[in-house]
Scaffold this motif. Structure first.
Motif, PDB file in Angstrom:
ATOM      1  N   THR A 468       0.851  -1.192   0.000  1.00  0.00           N
ATOM      2  CA  THR A 468       0.000   0.000   0.000  1.00  0.00           C
ATOM      3  C   THR A 468       0.882   1.235   0.000  1.00  0.00           C
ATOM      4  N   THR A 470       1.132   5.264   0.149  1.00  0.00           N
ATOM      5  CA  THR A 470       0.368   6.408   0.663  1.00  0.00           C
ATOM      6  C   THR A 470       1.073   7.705   0.323  1.00  0.00           C
ATOM      7  N   THR A 480      -4.160   6.784  -1.448  1.00  0.00           N
ATOM      8  CA  THR A 480      -3.415   5.531  -1.519  1.00  0.00           C
ATOM      9  C   THR A 480      -3.618   4.848  -2.862  1.00  0.00           C
ATOM     10  N   GLU A 482      -2.380   0.677  -4.673  1.00  0.00           N
ATOM     11  CA  GLU A 482      -1.799  -0.614  -4.343  1.00  0.00           C
ATOM     12  C   GLU A 482      -0.861  -1.094  -5.436  1.00  0.00           C
TER      13      GLU A 482
END
Length: 488
Positions: A468, A470, A480, A482
């Motif tokens: 993840t 951020t 965020t 992925e």
């Protein structure tokens, strides 16, 4: 765990496109980053790896503006240290690190195709003075850019004015657009154990800098040109630093830095911007033209709040054929923004036009690259204006994205991705979670619209792992995305 491949600047040897393309097993893996090192000819042979590849032999007769940079203690034949270009009666263009980052008295040797056979040269001269770009930050400054210098020699160089190298400026930005290709020249290394001193050339493509973030320092597309290939099938190497990168007959960059094994991209100091304008001013006199008109923006950047405007002056110069009608336009404007030329969008070359960019109240904050184009019967020229709207961010919070958004590595292997953040306000800090070892970002703090190189190390447990990412802006707002790392 694989060890990162070390990289260094290009005081770099040319590799030839004529050699067979490396196999996948031989190519520089995309999941490894190269670490930058000092960009001088002091690189030891043992550091060079085993895959430095040769360039095509060429001659000074074919390239009359190329000249060899020498210094006391230089690592090449007769003390060859860098490569450079003759741009005036007593003026030479090279990399700033060739002058600032090295010791030993410096001189230049002209007319020799092979420095391994002393006495073939036609001319030698000492350095009277030099000026590095004012924003070159001193020893090691190649890491952040502005790696260009203009040298004044003690004696007149025996190169006719008609054969002086042409130097690009801010009006030539189209010459370094991805998809173009150019010729790189240099006297640098051609093998791990030496082999330098022969003048060689190779053809290198211009790449999008966003795809060239394979080093531990950022390739800044505003100040650098990323050329060549990630597998280094042809590249610059130690001793080529300062040499010209030529597109359409014009020097658009000087060889600056790259991988220590000379097996990845070659990075050039970019001249199709204000750096080129500075170099041309330091060279003085009249630059040899390409027969076409020229354009330049002053200033080349500006800021406006939403609903406000910003202006710049577009100066045009006539080509060898005299004045011609030019049609002016601006593209890549942010939504809701209009461009107006005064007194008209049609001018004669040699005239100055005022360009005003009017934003709307709904124009999103951000940083935009606006392309200004002038078209005439002899061709077209472009210049780039950096438009900052508001604080360069938005009130919606940062929105990160990863490209690619997944990677495959063996246990303990490395994968890279480019993180781009849109929106947000002020400086944006990147962080990552989900793995035993946190990802690294280069740089870790960017501005809205900026990019960073993320490096992740795969755990020793096979399978799919979610990372993840951020992005947190100066107001505390966060977004965020992925990234999926597969360990096989």
């Amino acid at each position: 765990m694989r060890t990162p491949r070390f990289a260094l600047a290009l005081t770099l040897a040319l590799a030839t496109a004529a050699l067979p393309v490396l196999s996948t097993a031989d190519a520089a893996p995309a999941d490894k980053i190269s670490v930058a090192a000092t960009p001088t000819d002091q690189l030891r042979a043992a550091d060079m790896g085993t895959r430095i590849i040769n360039g095509e032999r060429t001659t000074v007769k074919e390239n009359p503006s190329v000249i060899a940079g020498m210094r006391v203690g230089g690592g090449g034949p007769q003390g060859q240290s860098c490569t450079a270009s003759v741009v005036g009666k007593r003026k030479i263009l090279t990399a700033a690190h060739c002058m600032v980052d090295t010791t030993g008295a410096k001189s230049y040797l002209y007319g020799d195709d092979d420095l391994n056979t002393p006495g073939d040269e036609t001319f030698r001269t000492a350095v009277a003075s030099f000026k590095a770009h004012p924003q070159y930050s001193g020893s090691g400054g190649w890491r952040t850019g502005n790696d260009v210098a203009v040298v004044t020699t003690v004696d007149d160089i025996p190169v006719p004015e008609s054969q002086w190298a042409k130097v690009a400026g801010s009006g030539d930005s189209a010459l370094t657009k991805p998809g173009k290709s150019g010729i790189s020249l240099g006297y640098g290394k051609t093998s791990a154990s030496g082999g330098s001193g022969e003048l060689r050339k190779t053809t290198l493509p211009v790449n999008d800098p966003a795809g060239c973030q394979v080093f531990d320092i950022r390739v800044n597309g505003d100040l650098m040109v990323c050329t060549g290939y990630n597998d280094g099938r042809t590249a610059d190497c130690s001793g080529d630093s300062g040499g010209p990168f030529i597109v359409d007959g014009v020097i658009v960059g000087v060889s600056s830095w790259g991988s220590s094994a000379c097996d990845r991209y070659s990075i050039m100091a970019r001249l199709t911007n204000a750096m080129g304008d500075w170099a041309r001013a330091e060279i003085g006199g009249t630059q040899p033209g390409d027969g076409k008109f020229g354009i330049a923006l002053s200033p080349s950047s500006g800021k406006a709040d939403p609903g406000k405007h910003v202006s710049t002056s577009l100066t045009t110069t006539a080509g060898d054929q005299g004045p011609e009608k030019l049609e002016l336009s601006a593209s890549a404007l942010p939504a809701g923004t209009t461009a107006t030329f005064q007194p008209s969008s049609t001018v004669d070359s040699g005239q100055v036009a005022k360009l005003t960019m009017q934003t709307s109240a709904s124009t999103q904050a951000g940083t935009y690259k606006v392309t200004v184009t002038a078209k005439g019967v002899s061709g077209s020229k472009t210049a780039e204006f950096t438009l900052t709207v508001g604080d360069g961010g938005t009130g919606d919070g940062p929105r990160p994205s990863a490209s690619p958004n997944s990677g495959i590595v063996p246990p303990g292997g490395y994968a890279n991705a480019t993180i781009t953040v849109t929106g947000g306000t002020g400086p944006i800090r990147l962080s990552g979670a989900g793995l035993s070892y946190s990802p690294t970002f280069s740089p870790q703090t960017i501005n809205p619209g900026g990019t960073s190189r993320m490096t992740v190390m795969g755990p020793y447990q096979r399978g799919n792992h979610k990372v993840t990412i951020t992005a947190t802006d100066s107001t505390g707002k966060a977004g965020t995305t992925e990234y999926t790392l597969t360990v096989r």
